[in-house]
Design a protein around this motif. Structure first.
Motif, mmCIF file in Angstrom:
data_model
loop_
_atom_site.group_PDB
_atom_site.id
_atom_site.type_symbol
_atom_site.label_atom_id
_atom_site.label_comp_id
_atom_site.label_asym_id
_atom_site.label_seq_id
_atom_site.Cartn_x
_atom_site.Cartn_y
_atom_site.Cartn_z
ATOM 1 N N ALA A 1 15.545 4.516 13.205
ATOM 2 C CA ALA A 1 16.206 5.673 12.719
ATOM 3 C C ALA A 1 17.540 5.291 12.750
ATOM 4 O O ALA A 1 18.493 5.254 13.550
ATOM 5 N N ARG A 2 18.226 5.543 11.380
ATOM 6 C CA ARG A 2 19.610 5.380 11.324
ATOM 7 C C ARG A 2 20.256 6.646 10.896
ATOM 8 O O ARG A 2 19.532 7.652 10.567
ATOM 9 N N GLY A 3 21.462 6.976 10.777
ATOM 10 C CA GLY A 3 22.076 8.006 10.518
ATOM 11 C C GLY A 3 23.392 8.806 11.366
ATOM 12 O O GLY A 3 24.074 7.847 12.052
ATOM 13 N N LYS A 4 23.687 9.938 11.326
ATOM 14 C CA LYS A 4 24.678 10.576 12.039
ATOM 15 C C LYS A 4 24.344 11.859 12.810
ATOM 16 O O LYS A 4 23.056 12.350 12.565
ATOM 17 N N ILE A 5 25.050 12.003 13.962
ATOM 18 C CA ILE A 5 24.654 13.471 14.666
ATOM 19 C C ILE A 5 25.837 14.323 14.182
ATOM 20 O O ILE A 5 27.026 13.926 14.479
ATOM 21 N N LEU A 6 25.544 15.534 14.109
ATOM 22 C CA LEU A 6 26.087 16.551 13.253
ATOM 23 C C LEU A 6 26.153 17.713 14.131
ATOM 24 O O LEU A 6 25.263 18.290 14.708
ATOM 25 N N PRO A 7 27.470 18.306 14.309
ATOM 26 C CA PRO A 7 27.389 19.738 14.862
ATOM 27 C C PRO A 7 26.658 20.725 13.774
ATOM 28 O O PRO A 7 26.687 20.469 12.561
ATOM 29 N N ARG A 8 25.961 21.827 14.302
ATOM 30 C CA ARG A 8 25.111 22.743 13.546
ATOM 31 C C ARG A 8 25.964 23.048 12.413
ATOM 32 O O ARG A 8 25.714 23.167 11.219
ATOM 33 N N GLN A 9 27.117 23.522 12.623
ATOM 34 C CA GLN A 9 27.755 24.311 11.435
ATOM 35 C C GLN A 9 28.244 23.194 10.480
ATOM 36 O O GLN A 9 28.166 23.730 9.246
ATOM 37 N N LYS A 10 28.609 21.990 10.649
ATOM 38 C CA LYS A 10 28.974 21.067 9.608
ATOM 39 C C LYS A 10 27.687 20.702 8.664
ATOM 40 O O LYS A 10 27.451 20.408 7.750
ATOM 41 N N PHE A 11 26.552 20.753 9.390
ATOM 42 C CA PHE A 11 25.115 20.284 8.803
ATOM 43 C C PHE A 11 25.043 21.478 7.974
ATOM 44 O O PHE A 11 24.491 21.313 6.974
ATOM 45 N N THR A 12 25.118 22.793 8.395
ATOM 46 C CA THR A 12 24.953 23.873 7.376
ATOM 47 C C THR A 12 25.839 23.965 6.396
ATOM 48 O O THR A 12 25.351 24.244 5.194
ATOM 49 N N GLU A 13 27.083 23.567 6.535
ATOM 50 C CA GLU A 13 28.147 23.330 5.395
ATOM 51 C C GLU A 13 27.685 22.397 4.412
ATOM 52 O O GLU A 13 27.883 22.639 3.126
ATOM 53 N N ASP A 14 27.451 21.309 5.130
ATOM 54 C CA ASP A 14 27.255 19.996 3.926
ATOM 55 C C ASP A 14 25.894 19.800 3.332
ATOM 56 O O ASP A 14 25.827 19.263 2.535
ATOM 57 N N ARG A 15 25.093 20.129 4.119
ATOM 58 C CA ARG A 15 23.616 20.042 3.840
ATOM 59 C C ARG A 15 23.315 18.726 3.285
ATOM 60 O O ARG A 15 22.799 18.339 2.392
ATOM 61 N N GLY A 16 23.560 17.566 4.220
ATOM 62 C CA GLY A 16 23.566 16.333 3.797
ATOM 63 C C GLY A 16 24.699 15.365 4.130
ATOM 64 O O GLY A 16 25.663 15.784 5.003
ATOM 65 N N MET A 17 24.786 14.116 4.079
ATOM 66 C CA MET A 17 25.776 13.167 4.427
ATOM 67 C C MET A 17 25.711 12.078 3.615
ATOM 68 O O MET A 17 24.663 11.950 2.566
#
Length: 455
Positions: free
Chosen positions: A35-51
């Motif tokens: 599992a690769r990736g990033k851990i995001l705060p909820r607000q940033k995840f909602t704003e960006d919807r991706g990375m």
């Protein structure tokens, strides 16, 4: 309750609200299944919807190495450009062992033009499923995943051994299907089932397999992409649960010398989307021509696909002449000595079991490859060999004996490349060559014991 398969982004946000999620683990499976990736705060995840992540993140070996030159860079841009990762709302699940309310969401990988990255494992499985869909078919699969519980071991030079159970003793003999042997690890499996329930993983039966400390978990049959996600998440889950009980869970194909290896047997069938019927059975309940052609495809292409089913040097230690792993591409009804088994079942449940695949295989890659073999069999109307009704272990080896041999066969097989994607095959084989080269730098105890003073 919202059906998970049809989650929209709005419903995803509603689910995150209901579970009071504050952090999101944004996951993407790499070639190894890590599992690769990033851990995001909820607000940033909602704003960006991706990375974004470098595209090579999903295209490196288990050692973290990349090829330095060659065909790899005909697929992977040498400028180290980014992929755009988009969350799949249907994959959202709680992280049950996290201290704060945390969700995990699996992402798909896209390039800057909005196309799926062709060498990402989830992309490959999506593509194969789309080929079935174009024929009006829905593939159905059910994995059986074996693994070992072992005592905590922090020194790779020390052989693994079974862990101590509730009795205070470690297993010293084989306990196939023993209820009491499973109960030795009740506290661990209570956590595993609790985690799986909170994550809505559709695990079915738990059994003790042949090896000391070897277990098997079965999954309910479902669509391949969803089940690959579940196997990917289950591996994380059981490893985490084992650590909390001072032991390791390993999906190595052959972790302990003298014990059986671990497999990921995959049952597979096809349903007609028009009729809802299993196309492996005729209206009169007999086996259909598609059933035999599917087996014919597995027989023809499994040898070339072995680097996908057995992806490491260690994988080939499992595939030895014994009663625990296949060495052949024979097929038979209710015959566990063959590589391709047809379990006894009614017409609606007629299916094929690929017994060659190791527990160490990436679930996305393994499912894509076995479905590709069967798909090619049907499309090319490949007839299987006569059914094996005896002990297939008495026959010859029909599978490659090493990773090097398997990689050569995979590179030469054009039909599989056409289905799985040339870019994927190029990246995969180049990465595996790097892993193989790394392994060859290591001198084993066997070599020191038998060659040091004798040659």
């Amino acid at each position: 309750m919202i059906a998970r398969d049809h989650f929209t982004f709005a419903e995803l946000e509603q689910w995150l609200d209901q579970n009071r999620v504050t952090e999101i683990e944004c996951l993407v499976p790499d070639l190894t299944g890590v599992a690769r990736g990033k851990i995001l705060p909820r607000q940033k995840f909602t704003e960006d919807r991706g990375m974004r992540l470098p595209e090579a993140v999903v295209a490196m070996g288990v050692t973290g190495e990349f090829p330095e030159e060659g065909p790899y860079y005909e697929v992977i841009n040498p400028t180290d450009r980014d992929m755009h990762l988009r969350p799949d709302p249907s994959t959202v699940r709680i992280v049950p062992w996290a201290t704060d309310p945390t969700a995990q969401v699996i992402h798909d990988c896209y390039d800057r033009e909005g196309m799926l990255v062709p060498f990402a494992p989830r992309s490959v499985l999506r593509h194969v499923c789309d080929l079935f869909d174009a024929q009006g078919w829905a593939p159905v699969v059910a994995p059986e995943l074996e693994f070992y519980l072992v005592a905590r071991n922090t020194d790779p030079d020390v052989p693994l051994k079974p862990p101590v159970g509730r009795s205070g003793r470690a297993e010293t003999s084989r306990q196939a299907y023993s209820i009491d042997a499973v109960n030795e690890f009740d506290p661990l499996f209570e956590d595993v089932y609790a985690y799986c329930e909170r994550m809505e993983l559709n695990v079915d039966t738990l059994i003790h397999e042949v090896g000391a400390g070897q277990m098997e978990i079965n999954f309910f049959h479902a669509h391949p992409l969803g089940l690959a996600d579940e196997v990917f998440l289950f591996k994380r889950t059981v490893r985490e649960a084992a650590l909390r009980h001072d032991m390791f869970a390993t999906f190595m194909a052959k972790p302990i010398a003298g014990e059986p290896g671990s497999a990921m047997h995959i049952h597979q069938s096809i349903v007609s989307k028009a009729t809802g019927q299993n196309i492996f059975s005729n209206p009169d309940f007999t086996a259909s021509k598609e059933f035999y052609w599917y087996i014919g495809g597995l027989q023809k292409y499994i040898p070339a696909a072995m680097a996908l089913f057995a992806p490491y040097v260690n994988s080939y230690r499992r595939l030895v002449r014994s009663n625990a792993a296949p060495i052949n591409i024979q097929w038979g009804t209710d015959n566990r000595t063959v590589g391709i088994r047809s379990p006894v079942a009614g017409a609606a449940a007629r299916r094929v079991e690929n017994r060659v695949i190791g527990a160490d295989a990436n679930p996305y890659v393994a499912l894509a490859a076995t479905l590709a073999c069967g798909y090619l069999g049907i499309m090319n109307k490949i007839e299987p060999s006569p059914e094996c009704k005896g002990d297939a272990y008495l026959g010859d080896f029909q599978l490659p004996r090493s990773l090097g041999e398997a990689l050569s066969l995979l590179r030469e097989e054009k039909d599989l490349a056409a289905v799985l994607g040339k870019e994927f095959i190029t990246v995969y084989t180049e990465v595996k060559e790097i892993e193989y080269a790394e392994f060859m730098k290591v001198i084993s105890p066997w070599e020191r014991e038998h060659l040091l003073l004798h040659v």
